[in-house]
Enzyme design. Structure first.
Site, PDB file in Angstrom:
ATOM      1  CD  GLU A 146      -1.775  -1.982   1.909  1.00 41.78           C
ATOM      2  OE1 GLU A 146      -0.591  -1.973   2.777  1.00 41.78           O
ATOM      3  OE2 GLU A 146      -2.732  -2.958   1.846  1.00 41.78           O
ATOM      4  CE1 TYR A 158       7.456   0.745  -3.628  1.00 39.17           C
ATOM      5  CE2 TYR A 158       5.487   2.021  -3.465  1.00 39.17           C
ATOM      6  CZ  TYR A 158       6.914   1.424  -2.763  1.00 39.17           C
ATOM      7  OH  TYR A 158       7.058   1.755  -1.689  1.00 39.17           O
TER       8      TYR A 158
HETATM    9  C1  LIG Z   1      10.495   6.426  -2.291  1.00 36.35           C
HETATM   10  C2  LIG Z   1      12.127   6.430  -1.944  1.00 36.35           C
HETATM   11  C3  LIG Z   1      12.410   5.220  -1.519  1.00 36.35           C
HETATM   12  C4  LIG Z   1      12.989   6.417  -3.485  1.00 36.35           C
HETATM   13  O1  LIG Z   1      14.241   6.410  -3.313  1.00 36.35           O
HETATM   14  P1  LIG Z   1      15.230   7.026  -4.229  1.00 36.35           P
HETATM   15  O2  LIG Z   1      16.651   6.431  -3.610  1.00 36.35           O
HETATM   16  O3  LIG Z   1      15.250   8.448  -3.994  1.00 36.35           O
HETATM   17  O4  LIG Z   1      14.883   6.293  -5.367  1.00 36.35           O
HETATM   18  P2  LIG Z   1      15.732   6.274  -6.749  1.00 36.35           P
HETATM   19  O5  LIG Z   1      16.561   7.403  -6.822  1.00 36.35           O
HETATM   20  O6  LIG Z   1      15.964   4.812  -6.846  1.00 36.35           O
HETATM   21  O7  LIG Z   1      14.642   6.414  -7.872  1.00 36.35           O
HETATM   22  C5  LIG Z   1      13.953   5.615  -8.656  1.00 36.35           C
HETATM   23  C6  LIG Z   1      12.671   5.882  -9.117  1.00 36.35           C
HETATM   24  O8  LIG Z   1      11.547   6.233  -7.952  1.00 36.35           O
HETATM   25  C7  LIG Z   1      10.934   7.245  -8.785  1.00 36.35           C
HETATM   26  N1  LIG Z   1      11.142   8.451  -8.040  1.00 36.35           N
HETATM   27  C8  LIG Z   1      11.882   8.653  -6.874  1.00 36.35           C
HETATM   28  N2  LIG Z   1      11.899   9.877  -6.303  1.00 36.35           N
HETATM   29  C9  LIG Z   1      11.257  10.468  -7.267  1.00 36.35           C
HETATM   30  C10 LIG Z   1      10.748  12.163  -7.278  1.00 36.35           C
HETATM   31  N3  LIG Z   1      11.095  13.008  -6.388  1.00 36.35           N
HETATM   32  N4  LIG Z   1       9.888  12.327  -8.181  1.00 36.35           N
HETATM   33  C11 LIG Z   1       9.561  11.616  -9.168  1.00 36.35           C
HETATM   34  N5  LIG Z   1       9.957  10.190  -9.005  1.00 36.35           N
HETATM   35  C12 LIG Z   1      10.551   9.856  -8.024  1.00 36.35           C
HETATM   36  C13 LIG Z   1      11.151   7.608 -10.008  1.00 36.35           C
HETATM   37  O9  LIG Z   1      10.699   6.586 -10.821  1.00 36.35           O
HETATM   38  C14 LIG Z   1      12.672   7.036 -10.111  1.00 36.35           C
HETATM   39  O10 LIG Z   1      12.917   6.663 -11.563  1.00 36.35           O
HETATM   40  P3  LIG Z   1      13.961   7.556 -12.523  1.00 36.35           P
HETATM   41  O11 LIG Z   1      15.195   8.028 -11.908  1.00 36.35           O
HETATM   42  O12 LIG Z   1      13.968   6.627 -13.587  1.00 36.35           O
HETATM   43  O13 LIG Z   1      12.891   8.894 -12.578  1.00 36.35           O
HETATM   44  C15 LIG Z   1      12.297   7.616  -1.141  1.00 36.35           C
HETATM   45  O14 LIG Z   1      11.939   8.950  -1.872  1.00 36.35           O
HETATM   46  C16 LIG Z   1      12.123   7.872   0.262  1.00 36.35           C
HETATM   47  O15 LIG Z   1      12.605   7.233   0.960  1.00 36.35           O
HETATM   48  N6  LIG Z   1      10.812   8.254   0.532  1.00 36.35           N
HETATM   49  C17 LIG Z   1      10.290   8.698   1.888  1.00 36.35           C
HETATM   50  C18 LIG Z   1       9.725   7.276   2.433  1.00 36.35           C
HETATM   51  C19 LIG Z   1       8.591   6.690   1.336  1.00 36.35           C
HETATM   52  O16 LIG Z   1       7.544   7.404   0.995  1.00 36.35           O
HETATM   53  N7  LIG Z   1       8.615   5.615   1.117  1.00 36.35           N
HETATM   54  C20 LIG Z   1       7.656   4.726   0.385  1.00 36.35           C
HETATM   55  C21 LIG Z   1       6.393   4.225   1.304  1.00 36.35           C
HETATM   56  S1  LIG Z   1       5.166   3.481   0.512  1.00 36.35           S
END
Ligand SMILES: CC(C)(COP(=O)(O)OP(=O)(O)OC[C@H]1O[C@@H](n2cnc3c(N)ncnc32)[C@H](O)[C@@H]1OP(=O)(O)O)[C@@H](O)C(=O)NCCC(=O)NCCS
Length: 217
Positions: A146, A158
């Site tokens: 979720e 995702y």
């Molecule tokens: C979600 C999270 C884990 C992503 O981690 P991250 O290391 O920044 O992600 P990545 O650099 O590997 O990015 C992978 C993909 O995620 C998506 N993404 C991540 N951050 C994004 C942003 N700020 N805006 C848009 N897309 C984003 C994109 O699809 C990206 O692919 P792309 O680089 O080809 O566009 C991080 O933002 C986080 O810790 N967020 C807070 C916790 C959270 O919300 N967790 C999810 C709970 S369900």
């Protein structure tokens, strides 16, 4: 860059709690990761670097019993180590973590979080790739989760990995009654899903020039 992906351990919990608090500040009470480590259905991994030593932030003293024990340690540490004692390993720096619950062939991703200062550098993807691989290794056929309706960043991560929106849980999040979007990879071992994952892994490795040393998950 080389990272280590390994199961979460007890000594990781201060960093895991720190990352959790930064990522999910409105979640109260916070998840009890000690209980998760003790739970046979739960599987958590961390992405870390053993060449960087973790330094706890200076302005946030540990509270409660763990804080008291930490403050008492200097008093009990006056014994000199003997020459053949191996010094304790410095605590590895953790970039992020993720976890799942495995039930009846279904892997339910409980959370994924990366330290804010390391986001948008492919770390979230590395964790998700490793977790999906772990789910398959554990025998999962379906991977589900979720995500908050407003969390577009995570939804896009995702969706990139083949999760499809299959439903909405109204008022799922207790802090603000926000809806939860239910996303699923239906048949994670099927050939098309596997081919897509291979393609994504290759693209990720090329783009970020990241290698991950995976320790017995
Ligand atoms: C979600 C999270 C884990 C992503 O981690 P991250 O290391 O920044 O992600 P990545 O650099 O590997 O990015 C992978 C993909 O995620 C998506 N993404 C991540 N951050 C994004 C942003 N700020 N805006 C848009 N897309 C984003 C994109 O699809 C990206 O692919 P792309 O680089 O080809 O566009 C991080 O933002 C986080 O810790 N967020 C807070 C916790 C959270 O919300 N967790 C999810 C709970 S369900």
């Amino acid at each position: 860059m080389a990272f280590i992906i390994r199961p979460m351990r007890q000594e990781d919990l201060p960093q895991v709690n720190e990352i959790d608090h930064e990522a999910f500040p409105t979640l109260w009470p916070p998840p009890n990761y000690q209980r998760e480590l003790d739970n046979g259905l739960a599987h958590y991994i961390v992405a870390c670097d053993d060449e960087i030593e973790y330094q706890p932030p200076k302005d946030t003293p540990q509270r409660g019993l763990s804080g008291l024990i930490a403050r008492m340690k200097p008093l009990s540490n006056h014994r000199k180590p003997s020459n053949n004692e191996v010094p304790p390993k410095a605590r590895e720096y953790i970039y992020g973590f993720t976890g799942l619950w495995l039930m009846a062939g279904e892997a339910h991703i409980t959370n994924i979080a990366v330290r804010e200062k390391h986001r948008r550098q492919g770390m979230g993807e590395l964790l998700l790739i490793s977790l999906i691989d772990l789910a398959i290794e554990l025998g999962a056929k379906l991977v589900t989760l979720e995500v908050r309706a407003s969390n577009i960043d995570a939804q896009s991560l995702y969706a990139k990995y083949g999760f499809v929106e299959v439903g909405l849980r109204r008022g799922y999040y207790s802090d603000n009654r926000e809806d939860g979007v239910l996303m699923t990879i239906e048949d994670v071992t099927s050939s098309p899903v596997q081919a897509n994952l291979r393609r994504l892994k290759q693209a990720h490795a090329q783009r970020w020039e990241m290698t991950a040393h995976i320790i017995a998950l």
